[in-house]
Design a protein around this motif. Sequence first.
Motif, PDB file in Angstrom:
ATOM      1  N   ALA A   1     -11.414  -5.548   2.665  1.00 24.63           N
ATOM      2  CA  ALA A   1     -11.228  -6.835   3.331  1.00 24.63           C
ATOM      3  C   ALA A   1      -9.760  -7.227   3.192  1.00 24.63           C
ATOM      4  CB  ALA A   1     -12.118  -7.900   2.694  1.00 24.63           C
ATOM      5  N   GLY A   2      -9.236  -7.912   4.201  1.00 22.91           N
ATOM      6  CA  GLY A   2      -7.837  -8.337   4.131  1.00 22.91           C
ATOM      7  C   GLY A   2      -7.149  -8.177   5.473  1.00 22.91           C
ATOM      8  N   ARG A   3      -5.872  -8.498   5.474  1.00 23.49           N
ATOM      9  CA  ARG A   3      -5.157  -8.570   6.745  1.00 23.49           C
ATOM     10  C   ARG A   3      -4.955  -7.215   7.419  1.00 23.49           C
ATOM     11  NH1 ARG A   3       0.397  -7.447   6.115  1.00 23.49           N
ATOM     12  NH2 ARG A   3       1.094  -7.223   3.940  1.00 23.49           N
ATOM     13  N   LEU A   4      -5.080  -6.122   6.662  1.00 24.63           N
ATOM     14  CA  LEU A   4      -4.867  -4.797   7.241  1.00 24.63           C
ATOM     15  C   LEU A   4      -6.156  -3.980   7.279  1.00 24.63           C
ATOM     16  CD1 LEU A   4      -1.477  -3.970   5.479  1.00 24.63           C
ATOM     17  CD2 LEU A   4      -1.801  -4.658   7.853  1.00 24.63           C
ATOM     18  N   LYS A   5      -7.291  -4.670   7.271  1.00 25.40           N
ATOM     19  CA  LYS A   5      -8.570  -3.973   7.130  1.00 25.40           C
ATOM     20  C   LYS A   5      -8.855  -2.990   8.259  1.00 25.40           C
ATOM     21  CE  LYS A   5     -11.166  -7.760   9.308  1.00 25.40           C
ATOM     22  NZ  LYS A   5     -12.251  -8.734   9.131  1.00 25.40           N
ATOM     23  N   ASP A   6      -8.255  -3.209   9.417  1.00 22.13           N
ATOM     24  CA  ASP A   6      -8.547  -2.342  10.562  1.00 22.13           C
ATOM     25  C   ASP A   6      -7.432  -1.329  10.833  1.00 22.13           C
ATOM     26  OD1 ASP A   6     -10.998  -3.656  11.117  1.00 22.13           O
ATOM     27  OD2 ASP A   6      -9.905  -5.266  12.133  1.00 22.13           O
ATOM     28  N   GLU A   7      -6.448  -1.270   9.950  1.00 21.86           N
ATOM     29  CA  GLU A   7      -5.341  -0.334  10.134  1.00 21.86           C
ATOM     30  C   GLU A   7      -5.475   0.840   9.172  1.00 21.86           C
ATOM     31  OE1 GLU A   7      -1.461  -2.041  10.350  1.00 21.86           O
ATOM     32  OE2 GLU A   7      -2.207  -3.975  11.102  1.00 21.86           O
ATOM     33  N   ARG A   8      -4.851   1.953   9.539  1.00 15.17           N
ATOM     34  CA  ARG A   8      -4.882   3.142   8.698  1.00 15.17           C
ATOM     35  C   ARG A   8      -3.507   3.806   8.711  1.00 15.17           C
ATOM     36  NH1 ARG A   8      -8.844   0.934   7.803  1.00 15.17           N
ATOM     37  NH2 ARG A   8     -10.992   1.679   7.695  1.00 15.17           N
ATOM     38  N   PRO A   9      -2.894   3.981   7.540  1.00 19.04           N
ATOM     39  CA  PRO A   9      -1.626   4.704   7.476  1.00 19.04           C
ATOM     40  C   PRO A   9      -1.875   6.203   7.360  1.00 19.04           C
ATOM     41  CG  PRO A   9      -2.207   3.952   5.301  1.00 19.04           C
ATOM     42  CD  PRO A   9      -3.328   3.516   6.219  1.00 19.04           C
ATOM     43  N   ASP A  10      -0.814   6.980   7.494  1.00 16.93           N
ATOM     44  CA  ASP A  10      -0.942   8.425   7.281  1.00 16.93           C
ATOM     45  C   ASP A  10      -1.057   8.761   5.804  1.00 16.93           C
ATOM     46  OD1 ASP A  10      -0.688   9.616  10.020  1.00 16.93           O
ATOM     47  OD2 ASP A  10       1.160   8.442   9.986  1.00 16.93           O
ATOM     48  N   PHE A  11      -0.459   7.928   4.958  1.00 18.07           N
ATOM     49  CA  PHE A  11      -0.609   8.096   3.517  1.00 18.07           C
ATOM     50  C   PHE A  11      -0.255   6.792   2.824  1.00 18.07           C
ATOM     51  CE2 PHE A  11       3.869   9.206   4.165  1.00 18.07           C
ATOM     52  CZ  PHE A  11       4.518   8.606   3.096  1.00 18.07           C
ATOM     53  N   VAL A  12      -0.612   6.726   1.544  1.00 16.00           N
ATOM     54  CA  VAL A  12      -0.304   5.554   0.713  1.00 16.00           C
ATOM     55  C   VAL A  12       0.509   6.009  -0.487  1.00 16.00           C
ATOM     56  CG1 VAL A  12      -1.271   3.805  -0.830  1.00 16.00           C
ATOM     57  CG2 VAL A  12      -2.337   4.229   1.398  1.00 16.00           C
ATOM     58  N   LEU A  13       1.620   5.343  -0.729  1.00 14.16           N
ATOM     59  CA  LEU A  13       2.359   5.504  -1.979  1.00 14.16           C
ATOM     60  C   LEU A  13       1.899   4.385  -2.890  1.00 14.16           C
ATOM     61  CD1 LEU A  13       4.547   6.984  -3.590  1.00 14.16           C
ATOM     62  CD2 LEU A  13       6.205   5.395  -2.641  1.00 14.16           C
ATOM     63  N   PHE A  14       1.191   4.736  -3.948  1.00 15.92           N
ATOM     64  CA  PHE A  14       0.499   3.743  -4.764  1.00 15.92           C
ATOM     65  C   PHE A  14       1.322   3.435  -6.009  1.00 15.92           C
ATOM     66  CE2 PHE A  14      -3.060   1.684  -6.864  1.00 15.92           C
ATOM     67  CZ  PHE A  14      -3.740   1.115  -5.796  1.00 15.92           C
ATOM     68  N   GLY A  15       2.118   2.376  -5.940  1.00 10.77           N
ATOM     69  CA  GLY A  15       2.957   1.984  -7.060  1.00 10.77           C
ATOM     70  C   GLY A  15       2.288   1.004  -7.990  1.00 10.77           C
ATOM     71  N   ASP A  16       1.000   1.126  -8.191  1.00  7.89           N
ATOM     72  CA  ASP A  16       0.230   0.183  -8.995  1.00  7.89           C
ATOM     73  C   ASP A  16      -0.782   0.968  -9.820  1.00  7.89           C
ATOM     74  OD1 ASP A  16      -0.572  -2.347  -9.925  1.00  7.89           O
ATOM     75  OD2 ASP A  16      -2.090  -2.539  -8.362  1.00  7.89           O
ATOM     76  N   LYS A  17      -1.577   0.256 -10.606  1.00  7.32           N
ATOM     77  CA  LYS A  17      -2.612   0.890 -11.424  1.00  7.32           C
ATOM     78  C   LYS A  17      -3.994   0.316 -11.113  1.00  7.32           C
ATOM     79  CE  LYS A  17       0.706   1.884 -15.094  1.00  7.32           C
ATOM     80  NZ  LYS A  17       1.052   1.749 -16.529  1.00  7.32           N
ATOM     81  N   ASP A  18      -4.141  -0.224  -9.900  1.00  4.56           N
ATOM     82  CA  ASP A  18      -5.416  -0.772  -9.448  1.00  4.56           C
ATOM     83  C   ASP A  18      -6.303   0.391  -9.005  1.00  4.56           C
ATOM     84  OD1 ASP A  18      -7.522  -2.084  -8.166  1.00  4.56           O
ATOM     85  OD2 ASP A  18      -6.235  -3.677  -7.400  1.00  4.56           O
ATOM     86  N   ILE A  19      -6.961   1.012  -9.986  1.00  2.00           N
ATOM     87  CA  ILE A  19      -7.687   2.263  -9.766  1.00  2.00           C
ATOM     88  C   ILE A  19      -8.747   2.133  -8.673  1.00  2.00           C
ATOM     89  CG2 ILE A  19      -9.111   4.030 -10.858  1.00  2.00           C
ATOM     90  CD1 ILE A  19      -6.235   3.890 -11.892  1.00  2.00           C
ATOM     91  N   PHE A  20      -9.455   1.021  -8.657  1.00  2.93           N
ATOM     92  CA  PHE A  20     -10.557   0.882  -7.703  1.00  2.93           C
ATOM     93  C   PHE A  20     -10.046   0.789  -6.272  1.00  2.93           C
ATOM     94  CE2 PHE A  20     -12.113  -0.769 -11.768  1.00  2.93           C
ATOM     95  CZ  PHE A  20     -13.169   0.101 -11.969  1.00  2.93           C
ATOM     96  N   LEU A  21      -8.904   0.138  -6.082  1.00  2.00           N
ATOM     97  CA  LEU A  21      -8.306   0.092  -4.750  1.00  2.00           C
ATOM     98  C   LEU A  21      -7.830   1.481  -4.335  1.00  2.00           C
ATOM     99  CD1 LEU A  21      -7.249  -1.321  -2.247  1.00  2.00           C
ATOM    100  CD2 LEU A  21      -5.208  -2.003  -3.547  1.00  2.00           C
TER     101      LEU A  21
END
Length: 297
Positions: free
Chosen positions: A57-77
């Motif tokens: 859920a959120g403002r980008l819920k319907d978008e999809r990137p080619d990849f994510v660079l995850f600079g966080d430790k929010d494991i579930f996300l």
Amino acid sequence: MSQTSCWIIYNGNLPQKKFMDFAQWTASAAQKKGIKPTIIKNNDMLVSFKNGTSFLAGRLKDERPDFVLFGDKDIFLARQLENMGIPVYNSADAIETCDNKSRMYQTLAYQGILFPKTIIAPKVFGELHDDSHCDMVIKEIGFPMVVKEAYGSFGMQVHLVQNEAELLSLMKTLKNTEYVFQEMVASSYGRDVRINIVGGNAVASMLRKSETDFRANVSFGGKTEPYTPTKEQEDLAAACAQAAGTAFAGVDLLFGEDGTPIVCEINSNAHIRSIYDCTGIDVADHMMDHILRTIQS
């Protein structure tokens, strides 16, 4: 052909400049490679469940990137994004392995990788009422002793204790916090090496030294200088990154008494500004090159 896009996720609850700086720094590296980056706070995307299914859920819920660079430790996300079929760097499993020092050392031990003598503190619920294991810990490790909380960054939540009274006091203060007891490597007091590994290769390295603290971290006054690692150090750092399953990592190595490199820890979300300031090497460029090679192969 459409432009490659990525999301760069950071923790929206951490207002310190260094966290936003990492996101902006890597976004700049992405743009140099022709990638379209979007910087996103983790709390802009909520892992949600309804009718037995999961979704974002959120403002980008319907978008999809080619990849994510995850600079966080929010494991579930991170894991939710992976479950949606989006490549995430580093992976949720890799971040989780590095984020919990108990799990990290257990993983390294399974691969036969050398690190200081370590004991995982037994699980405590609420207050510490039974400290009978303390004698076994002291007999095995001795003093001075390092106590590392399982979760912590930048050298925070790492304690040096000199005797039994200090150890018992700290254990009672930590209560049900997860932590490990660890041998103090005296030959590396206030000194370590940070090696950035990308795609299994060492791309940058610096020596960190502190004149005032047993921790060499810059956050505690450590100074840095460019450093050329030995092949043994490079191979050990690369083995650590592989064992943890990271695409890229900052591996911290200690100096053993005979010069043998000893692992201190692996950082899956290593900040790269300080190593650039020290060496002039932009690790983010290497990260983006590696990701592009991976998703295009």
